[in-house]
Design a protein around this motif. Structure first.
Motif, PDB file in Angstrom:
ATOM      1  N   VAL A   1       0.854  -1.196   0.000  1.00 57.11           N
ATOM      2  CA  VAL A   1       0.000   0.000   0.000  1.00 57.11           C
ATOM      3  C   VAL A   1       0.887   1.243   0.000  1.00 57.11           C
ATOM      4  CG1 VAL A   1      -1.590   1.381   1.386  1.00 57.11           C
ATOM      5  CG2 VAL A   1      -2.041  -1.047   1.040  1.00 57.11           C
ATOM      6  N   ASN A   2       1.948   1.211   0.804  1.00 57.26           N
ATOM      7  CA  ASN A   2       2.890   2.333   0.827  1.00 57.26           C
ATOM      8  C   ASN A   2       3.561   2.520  -0.523  1.00 57.26           C
ATOM      9  OD1 ASN A   2       2.344   2.826   3.526  1.00 57.26           O
ATOM     10  ND2 ASN A   2       4.058   1.588   4.268  1.00 57.26           N
ATOM     11  N   TYR A   3       3.888   1.406  -1.172  1.00 57.19           N
ATOM     12  CA  TYR A   3       4.486   1.464  -2.514  1.00 57.19           C
ATOM     13  C   TYR A   3       3.505   2.099  -3.498  1.00 57.19           C
ATOM     14  CZ  TYR A   3       5.708  -0.279  -7.176  1.00 57.19           C
ATOM     15  OH  TYR A   3       5.969  -0.383  -8.522  1.00 57.19           O
ATOM     16  N   LYS A   4       2.260   1.658  -3.441  1.00 54.11           N
ATOM     17  CA  LYS A   4       1.224   2.221  -4.312  1.00 54.11           C
ATOM     18  C   LYS A   4       1.078   3.714  -4.097  1.00 54.11           C
ATOM     19  CE  LYS A   4      -2.857   2.245  -2.938  1.00 54.11           C
ATOM     20  NZ  LYS A   4      -3.709   3.199  -2.185  1.00 54.11           N
ATOM     21  N   ASP A   5       1.028   4.138  -2.840  1.00 54.25           N
ATOM     22  CA  ASP A   5       0.884   5.560  -2.522  1.00 54.25           C
ATOM     23  C   ASP A   5       2.092   6.356  -3.016  1.00 54.25           C
ATOM     24  OD1 ASP A   5      -1.532   5.024  -1.327  1.00 54.25           O
ATOM     25  OD2 ASP A   5      -0.737   5.009   0.722  1.00 54.25           O
ATOM     26  N   PHE A   6       3.274   5.780  -2.868  1.00 56.63           N
ATOM     27  CA  PHE A   6       4.497   6.446  -3.310  1.00 56.63           C
ATOM     28  C   PHE A   6       4.467   6.688  -4.815  1.00 56.63           C
ATOM     29  CE2 PHE A   6       8.856   6.335  -4.911  1.00 56.63           C
ATOM     30  CZ  PHE A   6       9.491   7.252  -4.086  1.00 56.63           C
ATOM     31  N   VAL A   7       4.127   5.652  -5.570  1.00 59.18           N
ATOM     32  CA  VAL A   7       4.084   5.759  -7.030  1.00 59.18           C
ATOM     33  C   VAL A   7       3.003   6.749  -7.466  1.00 59.18           C
ATOM     34  CG1 VAL A   7       3.611   4.508  -9.179  1.00 59.18           C
ATOM     35  CG2 VAL A   7       5.011   3.442  -7.394  1.00 59.18           C
ATOM     36  N   MET A   8       1.826   6.666  -6.846  1.00 57.70           N
ATOM     37  CA  MET A   8       0.733   7.556  -7.223  1.00 57.70           C
ATOM     38  C   MET A   8       1.067   9.011  -6.925  1.00 57.70           C
ATOM     39  SD  MET A   8      -1.469   5.762  -8.768  1.00 57.70           S
ATOM     40  CE  MET A   8      -2.700   7.077  -8.923  1.00 57.70           C
ATOM     41  N   ASN A   9       1.789   9.253  -5.845  1.00 60.51           N
ATOM     42  CA  ASN A   9       2.200  10.619  -5.524  1.00 60.51           C
ATOM     43  C   ASN A   9       3.126  11.168  -6.610  1.00 60.51           C
ATOM     44  OD1 ASN A   9       2.529  12.948  -3.582  1.00 60.51           O
ATOM     45  ND2 ASN A   9       4.654  12.249  -3.683  1.00 60.51           N
ATOM     46  N   ARG A  10       4.072  10.339  -7.065  1.00 59.99           N
ATOM     47  CA  ARG A  10       4.969  10.746  -8.136  1.00 59.99           C
ATOM     48  C   ARG A  10       4.170  11.027  -9.420  1.00 59.99           C
ATOM     49  NH1 ARG A  10      10.542   9.013  -7.894  1.00 59.99           N
ATOM     50  NH2 ARG A  10      11.295   9.813  -5.885  1.00 59.99           N
ATOM     51  N   TYR A  11       3.172  10.199  -9.679  1.00 56.31           N
ATOM     52  CA  TYR A  11       2.362  10.359 -10.886  1.00 56.31           C
ATOM     53  C   TYR A  11       1.557  11.657 -10.837  1.00 56.31           C
ATOM     54  CZ  TYR A  11      -1.142   9.279 -14.482  1.00 56.31           C
ATOM     55  OH  TYR A  11      -1.963   9.327 -15.581  1.00 56.31           O
ATOM     56  N   HIS A  12       0.986  11.972  -9.688  1.00 57.80           N
ATOM     57  CA  HIS A  12       0.196  13.199  -9.546  1.00 57.80           C
ATOM     58  C   HIS A  12       1.072  14.443  -9.702  1.00 57.80           C
ATOM     59  CE1 HIS A  12      -2.951  10.720  -7.180  1.00 57.80           C
ATOM     60  NE2 HIS A  12      -3.320  10.845  -8.448  1.00 57.80           N
TER      61      HIS A  12
END
Length: 382
Positions: free
Chosen positions: A83-94
């Motif tokens: 979940v932390n990995y997902k949040d990290f990637v999504m933050n970079r994408y945003h």
């Protein structure tokens, strides 16, 4: 990339020591539980990202999630990390979307770099394409060795593949490579101008890859030998480490400080090499190989109960109570944290976990830990 000769994961080895690629190809794959655990974590992180991006139907998401959670290697800590990995990637994408409205994100993207490396391809865990900075993110679930993104050859190959594919569509001037290693709280970034990456690929990578694919060049020992499958048989690696033997018969107190410093630097590598030699010899001996002055024997064995249930029944019959038969001890912090997940564990046991000072040990000056001064604790006050 499967069983290709020049795998991205082994790039640090075959780029530095070109003959190692062909030599390693003769050895069987010995990946075990850690590799299977990493594969499962990758699948979970990929699923979370696809669900967040709306790229998987709800029913399919539930089916895939159920399959992953049914695996014996799955636990709540893995879910939390991913979940932390997902949040990290999504933050970079945003962030990328704010700069480039048509920014792209790819999950588990096949990346090719055939122009520079024969049969060269790999999988980028998360790749974000935008004007200016392009992100290549690698999800590493292992906890045995901390991995740095700094000049990481595997990441540079992935960055090269992504740049070659998308630089025509986007004005990319910087390639940012990130290692996301949640179980070691390691989030390492390395940025490289695209022109420098291309220069490295043409001037250095391409000729090294050509030699490696052909099995040519000289054996070059170094830190890259750590995970090499032939480290225990390599003569160059042996000669490199046997340099320590020149100190074999010297009293350590008679060595110059500079000599002690050099020995200390080599000890970790030497220990790994000695283990690699031992493991290689044992594996060959089990196949029937003979070594002068050595033979296969059975190691020390401890006594064990053949049937614990029957043992308990017999002891109960004799008159012993459950308390007298069983030892009861609280599980270790790591086991309980794995079961509950990092966040829930910290919440439930808030204030009950302490970390006493570690025992003094030697480390290189480049180590990030604060220097310990003997006797300083004696003068500490509340």
């Amino acid at each position: 990339m499967g069983h290709a000769i020049l795998s991205p994961s082994g790039a640090s080895r075959w780029i530095a020591c070109t003959p190692s690629a062909r030599l390693e190809a003769t050895k069987p794959d010995t990946s075990g539980v850690a590799a299977r655990e990493g594969t499962l974590a990758h699948a979970l992180g990929d699923l979370y990202l696809r669900q967040e991006l709306g790229r998987v139907e709800w029913v399919d998401y539930q089916l895939e999630l159920a399959r992953i959670e049914a695996d014996p290697l799955y636990n709540e800590a893995m879910a939390e990390h991913m979940v932390n990995y997902k949040d990290f990637v999504m933050n970079r994408y945003h962030v990328a979307l704010q700069q480039t409205p048509d920014a792209l994100i790819f999950i588990e993207r096949k990346l090719t770099f055939y122009e520079y490396v024969q049969e060269g391809d790999g999988t980028g865990d998360a790749v974000i394409i935008a004007d200016g900075v392009m992100d290549v993110i690698d999800n590493k679930y292992g906890k045995g060795v901390l991995v740095s993104a700094h000049e990481n050859k595997q990441m540079m190959l992935y960055g090269l593949g992504a740049y070659d594919e998308f630089s025509i569509m986007y004005d990319i001037h910087t390639v940012r490579m990130t290692i996301f290693q949640p179980r070691l709280d390691n989030y390492s970034n390395f940025e490289m101008p695209a022109v420098d990456l291309l220069k490295w690929a043409n001037d250095f990578l391409k000729p090294q890859a050509k030699k490696a694919f052909a099995g040519e060049g000289e054996l070059v020992p170094g830190p890259h030998c750590t995970f090499c499958k032939v480290a225990g048989e390599c003569r160059a690696n042996a000669e490199y480490h046997l340099e320590l033997l020149k100190h074999e018969f010297k009293d350590p107190y008679l060595l110059e400080k500079s000599e002690v410093s050099e020995v200390l630097k080599k000890i970790p590598s030497l220990a790994k090499w000695v283990k690699a030699v031992h493991d290689t010899a044992l594996a060959e001996a089990l196949k029937g190989e003979k070594y002068d002055d050595w033979k296969l024997v059975r190691g020390k064995s401890n006594r064990a109960y053949s049937d614990e249930g029957l043992v308990v029944a017999k002891l109960n019959e004799y008159g012993l109570t459950e308390l007298e038969i069983f030892n009861k001890k609280i599980k270790g912090i790591t086991d309980l944290e794995t079961k509950l997940g990092k966040t829930k564990f910290a919440s439930v046991l808030d204030g009950l976990i302490v970390k006493p000072p570690g025992k003094p040990t030697l480390a290189l000056l480049a180590d990030k830990r604060e220097e310990f001064v003997p006797g300083a604790d004696d003068f500490a006050t509340d």
